[in-house]
Design a protein around this motif. Structure first.
Motif, short mmCIF file in Angstrom:
data_model
loop_
_atom_site.label_atom_id
_atom_site.label_comp_id
_atom_site.label_asym_id
_atom_site.label_seq_id
_atom_site.Cartn_x
_atom_site.Cartn_y
_atom_site.Cartn_z
N VAL A 161 -41.69 -12.81 -17.94
CA VAL A 161 -41.14 -11.70 -17.15
C VAL A 161 -41.30 -11.99 -15.67
O VAL A 161 -40.40 -11.70 -14.86
CB VAL A 161 -41.85 -10.38 -17.54
N GLU A 162 -42.43 -12.58 -15.30
CA GLU A 162 -42.66 -12.91 -13.89
C GLU A 162 -41.61 -13.91 -13.38
O GLU A 162 -41.12 -13.78 -12.24
CB GLU A 162 -44.07 -13.50 -13.71
N LYS A 163 -41.27 -14.88 -14.21
CA LYS A 163 -40.26 -15.86 -13.80
C LYS A 163 -38.88 -15.23 -13.72
O LYS A 163 -38.07 -15.57 -12.84
CB LYS A 163 -40.26 -17.04 -14.77
N ILE A 164 -38.58 -14.31 -14.63
CA ILE A 164 -37.31 -13.60 -14.57
C ILE A 164 -37.23 -12.77 -13.29
O ILE A 164 -36.18 -12.71 -12.62
CB ILE A 164 -37.14 -12.71 -15.82
N GLU A 165 -38.35 -12.15 -12.91
CA GLU A 165 -38.41 -11.39 -11.65
C GLU A 165 -38.13 -12.32 -10.46
O GLU A 165 -37.42 -11.95 -9.52
CB GLU A 165 -39.79 -10.75 -11.50
N LYS A 183 -26.87 -21.44 -13.48
CA LYS A 183 -27.46 -21.45 -14.82
C LYS A 183 -28.96 -21.67 -14.72
O LYS A 183 -29.43 -22.56 -14.02
CB LYS A 183 -26.82 -22.54 -15.67
N PHE A 184 -29.72 -20.82 -15.46
CA PHE A 184 -31.17 -20.95 -15.49
C PHE A 184 -31.62 -21.23 -16.92
O PHE A 184 -31.30 -20.48 -17.84
CB PHE A 184 -31.83 -19.67 -14.96
N GLY A 185 -32.36 -22.32 -17.09
CA GLY A 185 -32.82 -22.73 -18.41
C GLY A 185 -34.05 -21.96 -18.87
O GLY A 185 -34.59 -21.11 -18.16
N GLY A 186 -34.51 -22.31 -20.06
CA GLY A 186 -35.61 -21.59 -20.69
C GLY A 186 -36.90 -21.58 -19.90
O GLY A 186 -37.60 -20.57 -19.84
N THR A 187 -37.23 -22.71 -19.26
CA THR A 187 -38.47 -22.75 -18.46
C THR A 187 -38.35 -21.90 -17.20
O THR A 187 -39.35 -21.40 -16.69
CB THR A 187 -38.81 -24.20 -18.07
N SER A 188 -37.12 -21.72 -16.72
CA SER A 188 -36.91 -20.92 -15.51
C SER A 188 -37.03 -19.43 -15.78
O SER A 188 -37.29 -18.64 -14.87
CB SER A 188 -35.52 -21.21 -14.93
#
Length: 420
Positions: A16-20, A7-12
């Motif tokens: 878009v760069e963090k999603i990458e 599970k990845f929270g909102g800050t993670s």
């Protein structure tokens, strides 16, 4: 293969760069032989933005069904973007909303509880080598209406999926690298815990620790799902939360210190001490759906009682109004309150077998001139209510008194103090 729910929270997944970056992490884990189900929150700040839109339309009480339809859209954005990023990296992936998976909940909008999960579509995708990406925080009721699980509900989604799939581990990725003895922002010497029991984590979560949502810990404990808190941005072992209480002789007396600023205290004074008075006071509070925490009732020599309890700060005004309305009914003298207080709590399964914890706690606070307004205890925790201006001092004082920045408090420290 090892099945892991991550599970990845909102800050993670806040950009878009963090999603990458999350996509890179998932591809690497897949190459190491993991079967992966991913649960994601909305991008950081998105849920607040949606709530603000709803409040602009109706600041009092937005239509709850439509409110859930609105706020659930944040996660839908994240699951699609993350799936796109995975596919672009050559990894087959498929996204699902809560209703598509069919995470069946009750029909209590904004605070729904999970009743059942149909895991057939997820298992089929896993068998075909896909990474499955599921929207956290949401489900669907028996009537097909979108529901949401409340703040922090993505943690609950992840653990519930891990339980349904009988996953080997549920990993919660966040902006901290584990569970600490207390909030490092308040006490820089706070220490990351390698392991903690479900029981301790449940207490810490309920007492103000923001690392995990309380229902997710309840789920994990009930279904014996190993739960691990990890950092999205740093490699490390994190903190493992399990039922394991082996090596109790080495179990620290105190696992951690939790605190909560969202407290308010209300007191109805001079109530005649007679059977049923507590019900007459707390009955209307419960009917208003206001949760009560700490309760103290004092008896005076003239046969009257002062009845004090705490509520969430958001419910303070409503609780005062209710008590003022029933003041005459119970022949009380007056109603007073204070919404500038905080609760500080010691938590540890080691309390069961060690004396002197309360004495050392009270002594440490007294030496700093911190007055205790209320005390509440259970088998593995002691909570005190203090003036909010003393909160950080109280946390640092207790962290030092119980040597939590060291490996563990020495048993003789407590035993020696208990004899004094």
């Amino acid at each position: 293969m090892t099945l892991i729910v991550k599970k990845f929270g909102g800050t993670s997944v806040g950009t878009v760069e963090k999603i990458e970056a999350v996509a890179d992490k998932l591809v690497a884990a897949k190459k190491q032989g993991e079967d992966i189900v991913v649960v994601v929150s909305a991008m950081s700040g998105e849920t607040n933005r949606l709530i603000d839109l709803a409040n602009q339309i109706d600041p009092e009480l937005p239509a709850r069904r439509e409110y859930d339809v609105l706020v659930s859209t944040g996660e839908q954005v994240t699951i699609s973007l993350l799936s796109m990023a995975l596919i672009r990296r050559g990894q087959d992936a498929r996204s699902y909303t809560g209703s598509q998976v069919r995470i069946l909940t009750d029909d209590v909008h904004s605070k729904a509880r999970i009743l059942n999960i149909d895991d057939s579509r997820i298992r089929e995708d896993l068998n075909q080598g896909r990474i499955v990406v599921v929207a956290g925080f949401q489900g669907v009721d028996a009537g097909g209406n979108i529901t949401t699980l409340g703040r922090g509900g993505s943690d609950t989604t992840a653990v519930a999926l891990a339980a349904a799939l009988k996953a080997d581990e549920c990993q919660i990725f966040t902006d901290v690298d584990g569970v600490y003895t207390t909030d490092p922002r308040v006490e820089p010497r706070a220490r990351r815990l390698e392991k903690i029991t479900f029981e301790e984590m449940l207490e810490l979560a309920s007492l103000g620790s923001k690392v995990l949502e309380i229902r997710s810990v309840e789920f994990a404990g009930k279904y014996k799902v190993p739960l691990r808190v990890l950092s999205t941005f740093e490699d490390g072992p994190g903190t493992l939360i399990t039922l394991d209480e082996e090596n109790k002789m080495e179990q620290p007396v105190i696992a951690g210190i939790a605190f909560n600023k969202d407290e308010a205290k209300v007191t109805i004074k001079g109530v005649p001490d007679r059977p049923g008075v507590a019900w007459h006071i707390l009955g209307p509070i419960g009917e208003a759906n206001i949760e009560v925490d700490m309760i103290v009732q004092n008896i005076s020599e003239d046969g009257s009682t002062d009845f004090t309890f705490t509520v969430h700060r958001n419910d303070y005004s409503r609780a005062l109004k209710i008590l003022e309305q029933i003041c005459d009914e119970v022949s009380a003298k007056q109603v007073v309150g204070d919404d500038y207080i905080a609760k500080v709590s010691l938590v540890g399964v080691g309390m069961r077998s060690h004396a002197g914890v309360a004495s050392l706690m009270f002594k440490a606070l007294a030496e700093e001139g911190i007055n205790i307004q209320l005390i509440s205890t259970s088998e593995i925790k002691i909570s005190v209510l203090v003036d909010e201006k003393y909160l950080e001092l109280a946390v640092r004082t207790l962290h030092s008194a119980f040597e939590l920045d060291e490996k563990a408090i020495k048993q003789e420290t407590l035993e020696g103090f208990a004899k004094k």
